[in-house]
Write a protein that holds these residues in place. Structure first.
Motif, mmCIF file in Angstrom:
data_model
loop_
_atom_site.group_PDB
_atom_site.id
_atom_site.type_symbol
_atom_site.label_atom_id
_atom_site.label_comp_id
_atom_site.label_asym_id
_atom_site.label_seq_id
_atom_site.Cartn_x
_atom_site.Cartn_y
_atom_site.Cartn_z
ATOM 1 N N ILE A 138 -10.483 12.064 27.205
ATOM 2 C CA ILE A 138 -8.833 11.566 27.539
ATOM 3 C C ILE A 138 -7.501 12.087 27.671
ATOM 4 C CG2 ILE A 138 -7.215 9.627 25.792
ATOM 5 C CD1 ILE A 138 -9.643 8.978 23.855
ATOM 6 N N PRO A 139 -6.633 12.211 28.652
ATOM 7 C CA PRO A 139 -5.902 12.742 29.172
ATOM 8 C C PRO A 139 -4.113 12.872 27.318
ATOM 9 C CG PRO A 139 -6.154 10.926 30.635
ATOM 10 C CD PRO A 139 -7.042 10.575 29.517
ATOM 11 N N THR A 140 -4.259 13.615 27.664
ATOM 12 C CA THR A 140 -3.448 14.026 26.613
ATOM 13 C C THR A 140 -1.914 13.069 26.514
ATOM 14 O OG1 THR A 140 -4.411 16.604 25.977
ATOM 15 C CG2 THR A 140 -1.812 15.734 24.977
ATOM 16 N N GLN A 141 -1.270 12.907 27.767
ATOM 17 C CA GLN A 141 -0.361 11.940 28.109
ATOM 18 C C GLN A 141 -0.482 11.005 26.965
ATOM 19 O OE1 GLN A 141 -1.530 14.058 30.230
ATOM 20 N NE2 GLN A 141 -0.679 15.629 30.714
ATOM 21 N N LEU A 142 -1.873 10.302 27.386
ATOM 22 C CA LEU A 142 -1.989 9.291 26.966
ATOM 23 C C LEU A 142 -2.061 8.864 24.977
ATOM 24 C CD1 LEU A 142 -5.350 7.614 29.117
ATOM 25 C CD2 LEU A 142 -2.347 6.974 29.887
ATOM 26 N N LEU A 143 -2.059 9.861 24.890
ATOM 27 C CA LEU A 143 -1.990 9.975 23.160
ATOM 28 C C LEU A 143 -0.816 10.339 22.888
ATOM 29 C CD1 LEU A 143 -5.742 11.996 22.929
ATOM 30 C CD2 LEU A 143 -5.047 9.206 22.566
ATOM 31 N N MET A 144 -0.115 10.691 23.096
ATOM 32 C CA MET A 144 1.247 10.921 23.006
ATOM 33 C C MET A 144 2.288 9.988 22.072
ATOM 34 S SD MET A 144 2.598 13.709 25.892
ATOM 35 C CE MET A 144 2.150 15.579 26.109
ATOM 36 N N ILE A 145 2.537 9.374 22.500
ATOM 37 C CA ILE A 145 3.239 7.949 21.841
ATOM 38 C C ILE A 145 2.348 7.554 21.256
ATOM 39 C CG2 ILE A 145 4.025 5.890 22.900
ATOM 40 C CD1 ILE A 145 4.377 5.950 25.134
ATOM 41 N N PRO A 146 1.502 7.293 21.417
ATOM 42 C CA PRO A 146 0.431 6.690 19.422
ATOM 43 C C PRO A 146 0.482 7.519 18.688
ATOM 44 C CG PRO A 146 -0.623 6.648 21.462
ATOM 45 C CD PRO A 146 0.115 6.877 21.875
ATOM 46 N N THR A 147 0.567 9.153 19.353
ATOM 47 C CA THR A 147 0.581 10.456 18.019
ATOM 48 C C THR A 147 1.547 10.273 17.558
ATOM 49 O OG1 THR A 147 -1.174 11.426 19.450
ATOM 50 C CG2 THR A 147 0.074 12.680 17.685
ATOM 51 N N TYR A 148 2.851 10.156 18.474
ATOM 52 C CA TYR A 148 4.625 10.295 17.642
ATOM 53 C C TYR A 148 4.451 9.312 16.871
ATOM 54 C CZ TYR A 148 9.615 10.878 18.030
ATOM 55 O OH TYR A 148 10.441 10.836 17.901
ATOM 56 N N ILE A 149 4.077 7.821 17.245
ATOM 57 C CA ILE A 149 4.352 7.240 15.735
ATOM 58 C C ILE A 149 3.433 7.079 14.965
ATOM 59 C CG2 ILE A 149 3.736 4.483 15.659
ATOM 60 C CD1 ILE A 149 4.056 3.861 18.540
ATOM 61 N N LEU A 150 2.541 7.643 14.990
ATOM 62 C CA LEU A 150 2.030 8.384 13.530
ATOM 63 C C LEU A 150 1.909 9.427 12.422
ATOM 64 C CD1 LEU A 150 -1.122 7.744 11.969
ATOM 65 C CD2 LEU A 150 -1.817 9.139 13.274
ATOM 66 N N PHE A 151 2.718 9.714 13.519
ATOM 67 C CA PHE A 151 3.600 11.538 13.062
ATOM 68 C C PHE A 151 4.580 11.127 12.305
ATOM 69 C CE2 PHE A 151 0.813 15.460 14.294
ATOM 70 C CZ PHE A 151 -0.019 15.018 14.088
ATOM 71 N N ALA A 152 5.609 9.685 12.988
ATOM 72 C CA ALA A 152 6.409 9.202 12.420
ATOM 73 C C ALA A 152 6.434 8.519 11.559
ATOM 74 C CB ALA A 152 7.410 8.415 13.511
ATOM 75 N N THR A 153 5.671 7.790 11.428
ATOM 76 C CA THR A 153 4.977 6.736 10.072
ATOM 77 C C THR A 153 4.632 8.237 8.989
ATOM 78 O OG1 THR A 153 4.435 5.109 11.641
ATOM 79 C CG2 THR A 153 3.495 4.507 9.511
ATOM 80 N N LEU A 154 4.358 9.053 9.327
ATOM 81 C CA LEU A 154 3.658 10.121 8.190
ATOM 82 C C LEU A 154 4.797 10.735 7.652
ATOM 83 C CD1 LEU A 154 0.265 10.639 9.383
ATOM 84 C CD2 LEU A 154 0.604 8.975 7.501
ATOM 85 N N GLY A 155 5.535 10.708 8.247
ATOM 86 C CA GLY A 155 7.002 11.891 7.575
ATOM 87 C C GLY A 155 6.818 13.111 8.119
ATOM 88 N N LEU A 156 5.724 13.452 9.189
ATOM 89 C CA LEU A 156 5.679 15.022 9.792
ATOM 90 C C LEU A 156 6.558 15.382 11.117
ATOM 91 C CD1 LEU A 156 1.881 14.483 8.990
ATOM 92 C CD2 LEU A 156 3.005 16.079 7.743
ATOM 93 N N LEU A 157 6.748 14.779 11.339
ATOM 94 C CA LEU A 157 7.912 15.501 12.593
ATOM 95 C C LEU A 157 9.038 16.062 11.998
ATOM 96 C CD1 LEU A 157 8.498 11.295 14.466
ATOM 97 C CD2 LEU A 157 6.964 13.482 14.808
ATOM 98 N N ASN A 158 9.168 17.371 12.834
ATOM 99 C CA ASN A 158 9.997 17.947 12.901
ATOM 100 C C ASN A 158 10.117 18.962 12.190
ATOM 101 O OD1 ASN A 158 12.357 16.540 14.826
ATOM 102 N ND2 ASN A 158 13.350 15.628 13.023
ATOM 103 N N GLY A 159 8.807 19.278 11.556
ATOM 104 C CA GLY A 159 8.109 20.399 10.628
ATOM 105 C C GLY A 159 7.245 21.065 11.378
ATOM 106 N N LEU A 160 6.456 22.089 11.052
ATOM 107 C CA LEU A 160 5.570 22.608 10.947
ATOM 108 C C LEU A 160 4.123 22.454 10.808
ATOM 109 C CD1 LEU A 160 5.866 25.788 9.407
ATOM 110 C CD2 LEU A 160 6.315 25.127 12.014
ATOM 111 N N GLY A 161 4.269 21.222 10.083
ATOM 112 C CA GLY A 161 2.906 19.791 9.807
ATOM 113 C C GLY A 161 2.673 19.233 11.321
ATOM 114 N N ALA A 162 3.794 18.936 12.413
ATOM 115 C CA ALA A 162 3.783 18.189 13.284
ATOM 116 C C ALA A 162 3.208 18.817 13.971
ATOM 117 C CB ALA A 162 5.241 18.262 14.028
ATOM 118 N N ALA A 163 2.505 20.352 14.083
ATOM 119 C CA ALA A 163 2.626 21.863 14.993
ATOM 120 C C ALA A 163 1.265 21.975 14.434
ATOM 121 C CB ALA A 163 3.408 22.227 15.258
ATOM 122 N N ILE A 164 0.382 22.420 12.996
ATOM 123 C CA ILE A 164 -0.557 22.265 12.719
ATOM 124 C C ILE A 164 -1.666 21.096 12.869
ATOM 125 C CG2 ILE A 164 -1.642 22.814 10.460
ATOM 126 C CD1 ILE A 164 0.904 24.124 9.550
#
Length: 296
Positions: A138-164
């Motif tokens: 699966i191309p990484t580009q196709l997963l970016m938007i769903p992954t971003y929405i998931l991380f935003a829901t979990l509150g993991l954006l703008n922190g090291l958790g988003a990279a880990i």
């Protein structure tokens, strides 16, 4: 009765002999391949040498055309500016934390999952493995938007958790460990079971010590991926205190002005740990390729 540990020890010595664990006792003969590979190695080495030399070049020579390969005089102004005006040490620490966590997590989770798919029998084993393997396609580009929405829901954006979190386990790591475990002789595990070892003891005391070459290879690939990851942190992290090294260096290049002295010095700092780590683990990496052909 010979214990399983004696058998493992003898098998380990045999494996070490086959993969050449003591290459210092052998005389390396010069072959025709050396005359082919040496120029290729030099060709790949030139960009790294040029980057290192450029990091010590005066700023005016970096924007000259064509830029000189060897600077007229060496200066450390780029490094002084890098460590004096940026948070390079903080970014380096963040990158080490992200990469270290990714390596440890992959070694633990991927080895467990790979062993399960290689040795344990359960319903849907092959189908589950194929589904995991299919995620690589699966191309990484196709997963970016769903992954971003998931991380935003979990509150993991703008922190090291988003990279880990995306690097806690990888499909490639599970595939690599499974294939390696399949190449190990099953008789070793059967001998351990006869001596009274349960499945966990067989895994940790017999299988895992023999998997050091595969674990080193997995660590190398995980380090390369996590250390050089830029696209996802660029999307998920806006807090400068949580920047990784690659993300911080990317900010040195703007739309109207680029500070090449900072970029070159930063790239040297970012590349040097990878080179040192590979030099440390290269023997285990090569041993993995050799071990894959052994049969009992």
């Amino acid at each position: 009765m010979t214990t399983v540990f004696d058998e493992v020890s003898s098998s380990s010595l045999e494996v070490a002999a086959r993969v050449g664990a003591e290459p210092g006792h052998r005389k390396r003969k010069l072959s025709g391949w050396h005359f082919v590979l040496f120029p290729i190695a030099i060709l790949f080495l030139v960009p790294f040498v040029q980057m290192a030399l450029a990091s010590f070049s005066p700023a005016k020579e970096l924007v000259a055309f064509p830029p000189p390969f060897i600077p007229s005089h060496f200066t450390i102004d780029g490094y002084v500016k890098l460590f004096g005006t940026t948070d390079i040490l903080l970014w380096l620490g963040n990158t080490v934390l992200v990469s270290g966590t990714a390596i440890i997590s992959n070694l633990v989770l991927c080895s467990l999952a790979g062993y399960g798919f290689a040795r344990l029998k359960f319903a849907g084993r092959n189908f589950g493995f194929l589904m995991i393997l299919a995620t690589i396609m699966i191309p990484t580009q196709l997963l970016m938007i769903p992954t971003y929405i998931l991380f935003a829901t979990l509150g993991l954006l703008n922190g090291l958790g988003a990279a880990i979190v995306p690097w806690l386990a990888t499909a490639f790591g599970i595939f690599l460990m499974r294939q390696f475990f399949l190449s190990l002789p099953a008789e070793l595990e059967e001998a351990g079971a006869i001596d009274g070892c349960n499945r966990w003891q067989i895994f940790f005391r017999i299988v895992l010590p023999l998997a050091r070459p595969a674990l080193a290879t997995l660590a190398i690939f995980t380090l390369l991926g996590a250390w050089n990851d830029l696209v996802w942190p660029l999307i998920a992290i806006n807090n400068q205190q949580s920047f990784t090294l690659q993300l911080g260096i990317a900010n040195f290049q703007g739309a109207h002005q680029t500070d090449w002295s900072l970029i070159m010095a930063g790239n040297v700092i970012a590349t040097l740990p990878l080179i040192l780590f590979f030099l440390f683990a290269q023997r285990q990496f090569i041993a993995t390729m050799t071990f894959s052909g052994l049969k009992g």
